[in-house]
Enzyme design. Structure first.
Site, mmCIF file in Angstrom:
data_model
loop_
_atom_site.group_PDB
_atom_site.id
_atom_site.type_symbol
_atom_site.label_atom_id
_atom_site.label_comp_id
_atom_site.label_asym_id
_atom_site.label_seq_id
_atom_site.Cartn_x
_atom_site.Cartn_y
_atom_site.Cartn_z
ATOM 1 N N CYS A 56 0.849 -1.192 0.000
ATOM 2 C CA CYS A 56 0.000 0.000 0.000
ATOM 3 C C CYS A 56 0.888 1.246 0.000
ATOM 4 O O CYS A 56 1.861 1.321 0.763
ATOM 5 C CB CYS A 56 -0.912 0.008 1.221
ATOM 6 S SG CYS A 56 -1.997 1.451 1.289
ATOM 7 N N CYS A 60 0.295 5.207 6.772
ATOM 8 C CA CYS A 60 -0.358 5.025 8.070
ATOM 9 C C CYS A 60 0.638 4.363 9.031
ATOM 10 O O CYS A 60 1.120 3.254 8.764
ATOM 11 C CB CYS A 60 -1.603 4.168 7.921
ATOM 12 S SG CYS A 60 -2.753 4.741 6.638
ATOM 13 N N CYS A 63 0.213 0.631 10.265
ATOM 14 C CA CYS A 63 -0.178 -0.431 9.330
ATOM 15 C C CYS A 63 0.999 -1.219 8.756
ATOM 16 O O CYS A 63 1.877 -0.644 8.095
ATOM 17 C CB CYS A 63 -0.991 0.169 8.187
ATOM 18 S SG CYS A 63 -1.696 -1.107 7.106
ATOM 19 N N CYS A 100 -16.620 -9.694 4.860
ATOM 20 C CA CYS A 100 -15.950 -8.432 4.557
ATOM 21 C C CYS A 100 -14.650 -8.709 3.812
ATOM 22 O O CYS A 100 -13.872 -9.584 4.207
ATOM 23 C CB CYS A 100 -15.661 -7.660 5.833
ATOM 24 S SG CYS A 100 -17.123 -7.387 6.859
ATOM 25 N N CYS A 131 -19.406 -6.722 2.602
ATOM 26 C CA CYS A 131 -18.750 -5.468 2.970
ATOM 27 C C CYS A 131 -17.386 -5.446 2.300
ATOM 28 O O CYS A 131 -16.757 -6.501 2.126
ATOM 29 C CB CYS A 131 -18.604 -5.366 4.489
ATOM 30 S SG CYS A 131 -17.752 -3.867 5.070
ATOM 31 N N CYS A 191 -19.774 1.757 7.246
ATOM 32 C CA CYS A 191 -19.036 1.177 8.365
ATOM 33 C C CYS A 191 -17.825 2.076 8.594
ATOM 34 O O CYS A 191 -16.951 2.173 7.720
ATOM 35 C CB CYS A 191 -18.610 -0.252 8.028
ATOM 36 S SG CYS A 191 -17.541 -1.028 9.260
ATOM 37 N N ARG A 263 -18.604 -2.397 16.986
ATOM 38 C CA ARG A 263 -17.867 -3.636 16.762
ATOM 39 C C ARG A 263 -16.544 -3.664 17.507
ATOM 40 O O ARG A 263 -15.742 -2.731 17.428
ATOM 41 C CB ARG A 263 -17.598 -3.837 15.269
ATOM 42 C CG ARG A 263 -16.775 -5.095 14.959
ATOM 43 C CD ARG A 263 -16.569 -5.293 13.475
ATOM 44 N NE ARG A 263 -17.843 -5.480 12.814
ATOM 45 C CZ ARG A 263 -18.196 -4.869 11.677
ATOM 46 N NH1 ARG A 263 -17.361 -4.045 11.097
ATOM 47 N NH2 ARG A 263 -19.371 -5.108 11.133
#
Length: 350
Positions: A56, A60, A63, A100, A131, A191, A263
């Site tokens: 990616c 972040c 991550c 998901c 999702c 979400c 969640r």
């Protein structure tokens, strides 16, 4: 008078006052609202699968999928649809009502859209809610996913606007809000939540929840993640958050977003049964289950079902998972201690 008033004008000082309540008072308020709006013993179960892992371009700091950090994670191509369907069928058989699918992208490419929309159609054909989390979406991409039947789209705000720049610099806070607007406008359910334990202050946790609660429509699902510290990421040595602050975050989320599913997401593997029980009492009524949450560990299905049985909880819908005896679970736990576990999700092994 209903305790579960839906508001979109929360002031940060109001939310901070909720965080500051004595724990018993906070839990009583949150649980009272929870009982008014939901079956307090029902938990929605989702399974999350990484359909494209690593590489990616975002930065972040939490991550392991970022290409900027050396975490030992090997990038994987987008999974074949048949492999995704195999996992979806397994998830449904184990009691999951929602499947998901997550891809480590800044945003999906137009050439990937036909493949993604077919994936949605095929998973929905199994009788499951769907999702996806694919990064930022344009209005057209959101519409195409909605037309394919995607039920939910996940795009987290991560933290407060004030602390955001200390976590991410390659994507603006406004771009996240814009994606949520595009998702909602397409007709899909939203979400969106965040991560706590990233070195933020209590006021930042209040600020995150304020942003979510003051959206034009509350998110349908609000995942609250506890930071999972991964070696090689900038946050690998950050101080642990007091677990009771996590419980407070769940409780306040329940109070100010009374009709949203809250969640328990990343970080559950390190949580004791007692801590998870407090979170369920505080208003959490959704979990991800399975051995991996994208690339970080998550409790196994039967461990969760054993806890559900002890607490008298039940899945929202779908067949009951095969519940092993407690003695079998203890034996499994002992065996797990004797062998090394992989830190990262191995998409190629599916």
């Amino acid at each position: 008078m209903s305790l579960a008033e839906v508001r979109h004008d929360w002031q940060k000082t109001e939310i901070e006052a909720l965080f500051a309540l004595p724990m018993n008072d906070l839990l009583f308020k949150a649980h009272s609202i929870h009982r008014e709006t939901f079956d307090p013993n029902e938990v929605q179960i989702s399974r999350l699968l990484s359909i494209k892992t690593g590489a990616c371009p975002e930065d972040c700091k939490y991550c392991p999928q970022s290409a900027r950090y050396d975490t030992g994670l090997e990038k994987e191509r987008l999974l074949e649809i048949e492999k995704v369907l195999t996992e979806a069928k397994s998830a449904k058989a184990a009691g999951a009502s929602r499947f998901c699918m997550g891809a480590a992208w800044r945003n999906p490419r137009d050439k990937d859209m036909p493949y993604l929309t077919q994936m949605v159609k095929d998973v929905r054909a199994l009788g499951m809610e769907t999702c996806m989390t694919l990064g930022m979406l344009s209005p057209d991409q959101a519409s195409r996913l909605a037309d394919a039947g995607l039920d939910y789209y996940n795009h987290n705000l991560d933290t407060s606007p004030e602390y955001y720049g200390d976590v991410i610099t390659t994507r603006t806070y406004q771009s996240r809000l814009d994606t949520l607007t595009n998702v909602r406008a397409s007709g899909m359910k939203v979400c969106s939540g965040g991560i706590v334990g990233m070195g933020e202050q209590a006021t930042d946790r209040a600020g995150l929840l304020q942003q979510l609660a003051n959206l034009e429509q509350h998110p349908d699902s609000v995942p609250i993640n506890m930071l999972v510290k991964v070696a090689g990421t900038p946050f690998e040595n950050i101080d642990d958050l007091d677990p009771l602050e996590f419980v407070r975050t769940i409780a306040v989320a329940r109070i100010i977003m009374p009709k949203s599913r809250v969640r328990l997401s990343a970080g559950r593997e390190s949580m004791s049964d007692e801590l998870q029980s407090m979170c369920f009492f505080a208003g959490a009524n959704s979990i991800f289950y399975g051995c991996k949450l994208l690339t970080t560990p998550n409790p196994e299905e039967n461990d969760d079902m054993s806890l559900f049985r002890r607490l008298g909880l039940h899945p929202e819908q779908g067949p009951q998972a095969n519940i092993e005896s407690d003695s079998a679970l203890l034996a499994k736990a002992s065996a797990k201690q004797d062998k090394s576990t992989k830190q990262f999700f191995d998409a190629a092994a599916l």
